[in-house]
Design a protein around this motif. Structure first.
Motif, PDB file in Angstrom:
ATOM      1  N   GLU A   1       0.841  -1.209   0.000  1.00 42.05           N
ATOM      2  CA  GLU A   1       0.000   0.000   0.000  1.00 42.05           C
ATOM      3  C   GLU A   1       0.872   1.253   0.000  1.00 42.05           C
ATOM      4  O   GLU A   1       0.656   2.184  -0.788  1.00 42.05           O
ATOM      5  N   ALA A   2       1.881   1.298   0.876  1.00 40.43           N
ATOM      6  CA  ALA A   2       2.761   2.468   0.968  1.00 40.43           C
ATOM      7  C   ALA A   2       3.504   2.704  -0.338  1.00 40.43           C
ATOM      8  O   ALA A   2       3.613   3.849  -0.806  1.00 40.43           O
ATOM      9  N   ASN A   3       4.015   1.632  -0.941  1.00 40.49           N
ATOM     10  CA  ASN A   3       4.764   1.772  -2.200  1.00 40.49           C
ATOM     11  C   ASN A   3       3.883   2.286  -3.337  1.00 40.49           C
ATOM     12  O   ASN A   3       4.302   3.123  -4.142  1.00 40.49           O
ATOM     13  N   LEU A   4       2.636   1.786  -3.401  1.00 44.18           N
ATOM     14  CA  LEU A   4       1.719   2.231  -4.451  1.00 44.18           C
ATOM     15  C   LEU A   4       1.290   3.680  -4.247  1.00 44.18           C
ATOM     16  O   LEU A   4       1.147   4.439  -5.209  1.00 44.18           O
ATOM     17  N   ILE A   5       1.082   4.076  -3.001  1.00 39.84           N
ATOM     18  CA  ILE A   5       0.709   5.467  -2.717  1.00 39.84           C
ATOM     19  C   ILE A   5       1.852   6.406  -3.103  1.00 39.84           C
ATOM     20  O   ILE A   5       1.639   7.468  -3.689  1.00 39.84           O
ATOM     21  N   LYS A   6       3.093   6.008  -2.785  1.00 41.35           N
ATOM     22  CA  LYS A   6       4.251   6.825  -3.175  1.00 41.35           C
ATOM     23  C   LYS A   6       4.330   6.998  -4.687  1.00 41.35           C
ATOM     24  O   LYS A   6       4.661   8.061  -5.199  1.00 41.35           O
ATOM     25  N   ARG A   7       4.015   5.928  -5.415  1.00 41.95           N
ATOM     26  CA  ARG A   7       4.142   5.959  -6.876  1.00 41.95           C
ATOM     27  C   ARG A   7       3.033   6.788  -7.523  1.00 41.95           C
ATOM     28  O   ARG A   7       3.287   7.609  -8.405  1.00 41.95           O
ATOM     29  N   HIS A   8       1.778   6.601  -7.071  1.00 45.24           N
ATOM     30  CA  HIS A   8       0.639   7.217  -7.757  1.00 45.24           C
ATOM     31  C   HIS A   8       0.154   8.515  -7.122  1.00 45.24           C
ATOM     32  O   HIS A   8      -0.516   9.311  -7.789  1.00 45.24           O
ATOM     33  N   LYS A   9       0.428   8.713  -5.828  1.00 46.01           N
ATOM     34  CA  LYS A   9      -0.003   9.926  -5.112  1.00 46.01           C
ATOM     35  C   LYS A   9      -1.489  10.236  -5.359  1.00 46.01           C
ATOM     36  O   LYS A   9      -1.853  11.314  -5.858  1.00 46.01           O
ATOM     37  N   PRO A  10      -2.396   9.327  -5.018  1.00 45.51           N
ATOM     38  CA  PRO A  10      -3.830   9.546  -5.280  1.00 45.51           C
ATOM     39  C   PRO A  10      -4.377  10.724  -4.475  1.00 45.51           C
ATOM     40  O   PRO A  10      -3.989  10.946  -3.329  1.00 45.51           O
ATOM     41  N   ARG A  11      -5.286  11.462  -5.100  1.00 44.89           N
ATOM     42  CA  ARG A  11      -5.801  12.664  -4.443  1.00 44.89           C
ATOM     43  C   ARG A  11      -6.580  12.343  -3.165  1.00 44.89           C
ATOM     44  O   ARG A  11      -6.564  13.117  -2.212  1.00 44.89           O
ATOM     45  N   TYR A  12      -7.278  11.192  -3.120  1.00 47.08           N
ATOM     46  CA  TYR A  12      -8.096  10.883  -1.942  1.00 47.08           C
ATOM     47  C   TYR A  12      -7.312  10.185  -0.833  1.00 47.08           C
ATOM     48  O   TYR A  12      -7.869   9.850   0.202  1.00 47.08           O
ATOM     49  N   ASN A  13      -6.028   9.980  -1.048  1.00 48.88           N
ATOM     50  CA  ASN A  13      -5.186   9.467   0.028  1.00 48.88           C
ATOM     51  C   ASN A  13      -4.560  10.594   0.848  1.00 48.88           C
ATOM     52  O   ASN A  13      -3.796  10.348   1.770  1.00 48.88           O
ATOM     53  N   VAL A  14      -4.871  11.834   0.494  1.00 50.36           N
ATOM     54  CA  VAL A  14      -4.361  12.967   1.265  1.00 50.36           C
ATOM     55  C   VAL A  14      -5.014  12.944   2.640  1.00 50.36           C
ATOM     56  O   VAL A  14      -6.233  12.984   2.765  1.00 50.36           O
ATOM     57  N   LEU A  15      -4.184  12.854   3.684  1.00 51.14           N
ATOM     58  CA  LEU A  15      -4.699  12.816   5.047  1.00 51.14           C
ATOM     59  C   LEU A  15      -4.955  14.220   5.552  1.00 51.14           C
ATOM     60  O   LEU A  15      -4.382  15.196   5.066  1.00 51.14           O
ATOM     61  N   MET A  16      -5.835  14.323   6.561  1.00 49.74           N
ATOM     62  CA  MET A  16      -6.065  15.602   7.223  1.00 49.74           C
ATOM     63  C   MET A  16      -4.882  15.857   8.140  1.00 49.74           C
ATOM     64  O   MET A  16      -4.896  15.540   9.330  1.00 49.74           O
ATOM     65  N   LYS A  17      -3.810  16.395   7.524  1.00 56.88           N
ATOM     66  CA  LYS A  17      -2.504  16.421   8.180  1.00 56.88           C
ATOM     67  C   LYS A  17      -2.030  17.848   8.400  1.00 56.88           C
ATOM     68  O   LYS A  17      -2.162  18.701   7.538  1.00 56.88           O
ATOM     69  N   ASP A  18      -1.477  18.083   9.563  1.00 59.91           N
ATOM     70  CA  ASP A  18      -0.918  19.388   9.908  1.00 59.91           C
ATOM     71  C   ASP A  18       0.508  19.166  10.366  1.00 59.91           C
ATOM     72  O   ASP A  18       0.735  18.614  11.439  1.00 59.91           O
ATOM     73  N   SER A  19       1.473  19.549   9.514  1.00 57.57           N
ATOM     74  CA  SER A  19       2.884  19.323   9.838  1.00 57.57           C
ATOM     75  C   SER A  19       3.609  20.643   9.961  1.00 57.57           C
ATOM     76  O   SER A  19       3.304  21.597   9.258  1.00 57.57           O
ATOM     77  N   LYS A  20       4.568  20.675  10.847  1.00 54.30           N
ATOM     78  CA  LYS A  20       5.394  21.877  10.969  1.00 54.30           C
ATOM     79  C   LYS A  20       6.770  21.493  11.467  1.00 54.30           C
ATOM     80  O   LYS A  20       6.903  20.964  12.570  1.00 54.30           O
ATOM     81  N   PHE A  21       7.767  21.742  10.605  1.00 53.26           N
ATOM     82  CA  PHE A  21       9.141  21.541  11.030  1.00 53.26           C
ATOM     83  C   PHE A  21       9.743  22.914  11.269  1.00 53.26           C
ATOM     84  O   PHE A  21       9.754  23.769  10.397  1.00 53.26           O
ATOM     85  N   PHE A  22      10.183  23.129  12.505  1.00 53.37           N
ATOM     86  CA  PHE A  22      10.597  24.453  12.918  1.00 53.37           C
ATOM     87  C   PHE A  22      11.886  24.888  12.230  1.00 53.37           C
ATOM     88  O   PHE A  22      12.768  24.080  11.967  1.00 53.37           O
ATOM     89  N   PRO A  23      12.004  26.186  11.938  1.00 51.72           N
ATOM     90  CA  PRO A  23      13.173  26.678  11.209  1.00 51.72           C
ATOM     91  C   PRO A  23      14.410  26.854  12.088  1.00 51.72           C
ATOM     92  O   PRO A  23      14.307  27.056  13.304  1.00 51.72           O
TER      93      PRO A  23
END
Length: 535
Positions: free
Chosen positions: A77-99
């Protein structure tokens, strides 16, 4: 639409499934321990969220791959998602890497602000900072005060920064190595927060310069001191556990329908960043596994963490996940309950932030639902998930660009942003530029099937007609609307004009998309101008 006979033939076994649209676009990739039950649930349940209902309405074909174990399904599943990047696999994600601010370790070090933390013998890092603007302010002040270079590759001749008094031009040996390194040492003190000490040194130099009647230098030192004092009042570093702590800390909060996972990445005692993901429980067989997969299998950040501290009730699920993917990671990971007081305190912070994030997410979902529902009613469209926004920007007659942004379910999806340097239109011809960029974007994406359900152009009837002409050439039937800036009027596909009240949810959504397309295009132009000036 997938027929009932197909659903009956799906085996009750572990595997991965791939959903396609009519045009062949990969919409969604998932896994399940029981493919038949999981896939069938999409077409039999009546309690789907708007996002899943939109997905189901678009599904024309489903493929599935049977595997032997859950571990194989998880990795596939992870490998296929990386390859195809489907629009509905976008998670409700909030990321922040501090500068951070990074300082190179070569003969004449250069300085930059960065969000990438890549410890090596080539750079020294300072921070991180919770205020994302502060590293840039620090670099700006350090340029003005200590004249440290910012060019990554030492040029052969002095650049503009030297002539506007922001660099000491070591490239032309305008400063001795000893004097330059002396300024670098003062810079390090500032970056470590020892600003008062540096101010004291500069104040002493200022008094000596004034005593020697060197008023120009005294004036420069006075301005430098004032700049550092301003930075001192804004100083805000992220808390440190201790310099030996390197671990991920995971907590969660939940409601009846939603669950939020919150993770803090701590490297060498520095709070490097956080990631928070909210999932709908009924949409996922295993929400915890989905979250962990997005962090440790799908993340673009290369975070090789050897320890994870988590809430006690999560330990079994986390250990089970890492046991499944042990063959795909090259380093062992210890999954631990909090062992010391500092671990418990960090997890407590994670838990509080998870609760705040979940509450904010609930409010955001409510707003996005209202925005899209109202827009659908106004346009007479059954459902809208993907909206593309277009704008054009000019810098005199020198630079013309077109920008295109994409919003999915009311949220910006930056991986679908595109920018175009205008090729076929001369002068400031907005109509011609809109026609060009709409044609160029969808002539590329037509074959992939990654098309929007609505197009928004910034402007009036002229811009709308230009976009429509390009779609006709491509034989695409996508509704187009325009939003005129001054009166905020919406021009509908049939040419009618509609003025919504300022409080309208639909208007707010369209304004947000229009403004983001405008911002994106102008940022690109500023970057081009900056590069030209630094040559």
């Amino acid at each position: 639409m997938v027929n009932k006979e197909f659903l009956k033939q799906i085996p009750e076994t572990t595997g991965v499934y791939v959903m396609y649209s009519e045009t062949g676009e990969v919409l969604y990739i998932g896994k399940s321990v029981n493919l038949k039950n999981r896939i069938t649930s999409y077409f039999t349940s009546k309690n789907h969220s708007r996002r899943i209902q939109n997905l189901v309405n678009k599904v024309a074909k489903i493929d599935y791959i049977v595997v032997n174990t859950e571990s194989e399904a998880l990795i596939l599943e992870a490998n296929l998602i990386k390859r195809h990047k489907p629009r509905y696999n976008v998670l409700m994600k909030d990321s922040k890497f501090f500068p951070f601010v990074k300082l190179s370790k070569d003969e004449f070090p250069y300085i930059n602000a960065t969000r990438k933390y890549e410890p090596s013998h080539e750079f020294e890092y300072f921070g991180p900072f919770t205020d994302s603007t502060l590293p840039h302010k620090l670099v700006d002040v350090i340029q003005r005060v200590f004249k440290i270079r910012t060019c990554r590759k030492m040029p052969k001749k002095a650049c503009l920064n030297y002539y506007i008094d922001r660099c000491s031009a070591p490239c032309e040996k305008k400063i001795s190595p000893i004097e330059y390194i002396n300024n670098v040492e003062k810079t390090k003190k500032v970056l470590k927060g020892e600003i008062d000490e540096v101010i004291a040194i500069l104040e002493k130099e200022m008094k000596e310069s004034a005593k020697d009647l060197n008023f120009e230098k005294a004036s420069f030192l006075r301005d430098s001191i004032n700049a550092l004092k301003e930075i001192e009042t804004q100083k805000q570093f992220v808390f440190s556990a201790d310099e030996f702590t390197t671990a991920d800390y995971i907590s969660f909060s939940e409601t009846e329908d939603l669950i939020n996972f919150y993770i803090a990445h701590i490297i060498g005692g520095k709070f490097l960043g956080k990631e928070s993901i909210t999932l709908e429980k009924k949409e996922e067989e295993n929400p915890l596994e989905k979250f962990l997969s997005s962090i440790y299998l799908l993340s673009s950040e290369d975070l090789k963490i050897s320890r994870i501290f988590a809430e006690v009730e999560m330990l079994h699920g986390i250990r089970s996940f890492f046991d499944k993917i042990k063959d795909s990671i090259s380093y062992p990971i210890d999954i631990l309950a909090p062992q010391e007081e500092k671990d418990s305190k960090i997890l407590e912070i994670c838990r509080k932030n998870s609760e705040i994030t979940l509450n904010e997410h609930l409010a955001r979902i409510d707003m996005e639902n209202k925005e899209l529902e109202e827009l659908c009613n106004i346009l007479g469209i059954e459902s809208i998930s993907v909206i593309d926004g277009f704008d054009v920007a000019n810098y005199g007659d020198e630079i013309s660009v077109g920008s295109s942004v994409r919003f999915i379910d009311g949220v910006a999806s930056k991986k679908y942003y595109r920018v175009f340097k205008i090729k076929t239109v001369e002068g400031q011809n907005d109509f011609g530029m809109i026609e060009e960029i709409v044609y160029r974007r969808y002539s590329r994406e037509k074959e992939d099937g990654q098309l929007p359900e609505l197009i928004l152009v910034d402007g009036g009837k002229g811009q709308l007609n230009s976009a429509t002409r390009s779609l006709k050439k491509l034989e695409l039937n996508i509704p187009v609307i325009a939003l005129a800036k001054q009166e905020e009027k919406i021009i509908l596909p049939n040419g009618e004009e509609l003025k919504l009240p300022r409080s309208s949810y639909a208007l707010r959504l369209l304004q947000r998309i229009r403004d983001e397309a405008h911002r994106f295009g102008n940022t690109f132009i500023r970057n081009i101008k900056s590069k030209r000036m630094s040559r």
